[in-house]
Design an enzyme around this catalytic site. Structure first.
Site, mmCIF file in Angstrom:
data_model
loop_
_atom_site.group_PDB
_atom_site.id
_atom_site.type_symbol
_atom_site.label_atom_id
_atom_site.label_comp_id
_atom_site.label_asym_id
_atom_site.label_seq_id
_atom_site.Cartn_x
_atom_site.Cartn_y
_atom_site.Cartn_z
ATOM 1 N N GLY A 72 19.166 -63.500 -22.896
ATOM 2 C CA GLY A 72 19.519 -62.240 -22.226
ATOM 3 C C GLY A 72 19.611 -62.457 -20.722
ATOM 4 N N ASP A 74 18.771 -60.543 -18.401
ATOM 5 C CA ASP A 74 17.544 -60.117 -17.710
ATOM 6 C C ASP A 74 16.513 -61.246 -17.684
ATOM 7 O OD1 ASP A 74 17.428 -59.862 -20.473
ATOM 8 O OD2 ASP A 74 16.243 -58.025 -20.447
ATOM 9 N N THR A 143 -12.918 -50.362 -36.587
ATOM 10 C CA THR A 143 -11.489 -50.574 -36.813
ATOM 11 C C THR A 143 -10.658 -50.319 -35.557
ATOM 12 O OG1 THR A 143 -11.762 -50.089 -39.137
ATOM 13 C CG2 THR A 143 -9.539 -49.922 -38.279
#
Lengths: 207, 207
Positions: A72, A74, A143
């Site tokens: 890309g 960028d 969790t």
């Protein structure tokens, strides 16, 4: 002079030193100033040029040597003036590029938001707010922490492994967050725009 | 004797030594044999008991010491007879549990399928088939490899870091794949069912 980085989801403008973002579907203003842009998104480029016919794509001014297929613009731009370091752009994806004397390749992790969206789709029981400041020296005991810890480790450790002792340059929305986990790092908020300016100046293409 | 592990998306039965899976929404057969089950899914448990009232939840036979709040019964079961090792269940999520003398905590990575679903949502340009046999010693030179490499590294490295030199026991659908990346590992396909049997036998609860 206005700069614009057209990404997968937004137009990111730098206008008189200030950031301004528009969603790809939003209507764009008609600017009076010169506009220079880079784009990973053809539809986005066309729309900008339609509303602002003076906008100039600087991609053709860039010469970036790499064997990587389909890098890309960028990513090339973020790496453009760097050598012997790692360049990390932590946005919707986290691109990690290795610059030796020239670009030696790289990899693409999901961005934080992508991780956060993924867990609840696996199970409703994994639907928690993430704690990006989780203590990474302690094995999680619930969790909520177990998913925050896993996300941070799964982003940090591949960057750490590839960087060895080289300097790491972070940019992008989550770049500052991750730069804190690396001693040999700097965070350059406006790396893309800084490099666009350098390329424009070097090519003397300001009217 | 039929065993059943009720997960977030399927009923996983062991019937006469053979695996049989039903989706949670599928109609379940009426079995004549005794059924023992564990479940992380209350709705799934109720449906099994409705179609097979003889089915017995063995959770109450288990005593598993941990400070972890809300540990899924499947994770406790996988770790039940282990000490001084790491237990990894690589399924729709990848749970990583640390067993010292007792359970010391753990973390939860997204499973491979969750990673694969995530990238195309970030950008259409990241929509590739994954190569789970990607060479992890070589920095990727194309986007297809860049996402496969990142996925594998982001799962392997956090497990490697936490394991130190301890043995790692892998189970779950992708357990065999990941066990290959660790010298000190074993893959136990039916760890959950093996441990269910041991608990049932120890409690002498077979009629």
């Amino acid at each position: 002079m206005i700069l614009c980085d057209i990404g997968n989801s937004t137009y990111h403008f730098l206008i008189e030193g200030k950031d301004k973002r528009y969603l790809l579907d939003e209507e764009l203003p008609k600017f009076d100033d010169e506009i220079y842009f880079v784009s990973v998104n053809d539809r986005g480029s066309k729309k900008l040029i339609k509303s602002n016919p003076q906008a100039k794509n600087i991609e053709k001014l860039m010469k970036f040597e790499t064997e990587y297929k389909g890098l890309g613009i960028d990513r090339a731009l973020a790496c453009y003036f760097e050598k012997n370091c790692i360049v990390v752009d932590a946005g919707s994806a986290i691109t990690v590029d290795i610059m030796d004397e020239k670009h030696s390749g790289g990899f693409i992790l999901p961005g934080c938001k992508a991780y956060m969206n993924t867990y609840p789709k696996i199970s409703k029981k994994l639907n928690f707010d993430f704690d990006i400041n989780i203590n990474l020296d302690k094995i999680p005991l619930q969790t909520k922490d177990a998913i925050s810890y896993a996300m941070m480790k799964s982003i940090i450790l591949p960057i750490k492994e590839v960087s060895k002792d080289r300097k790491i340059i972070f940019t992008g929305g989550d770049g500052e967050l991750f730069s804190k986990y690396f001693e040999n790092s700097v965070y350059k908020k406006d790396l893309i725009f800084m490099n666009m300016k350098r390329i424009i100046d070097a090519n003397n293409c300001i009217a």
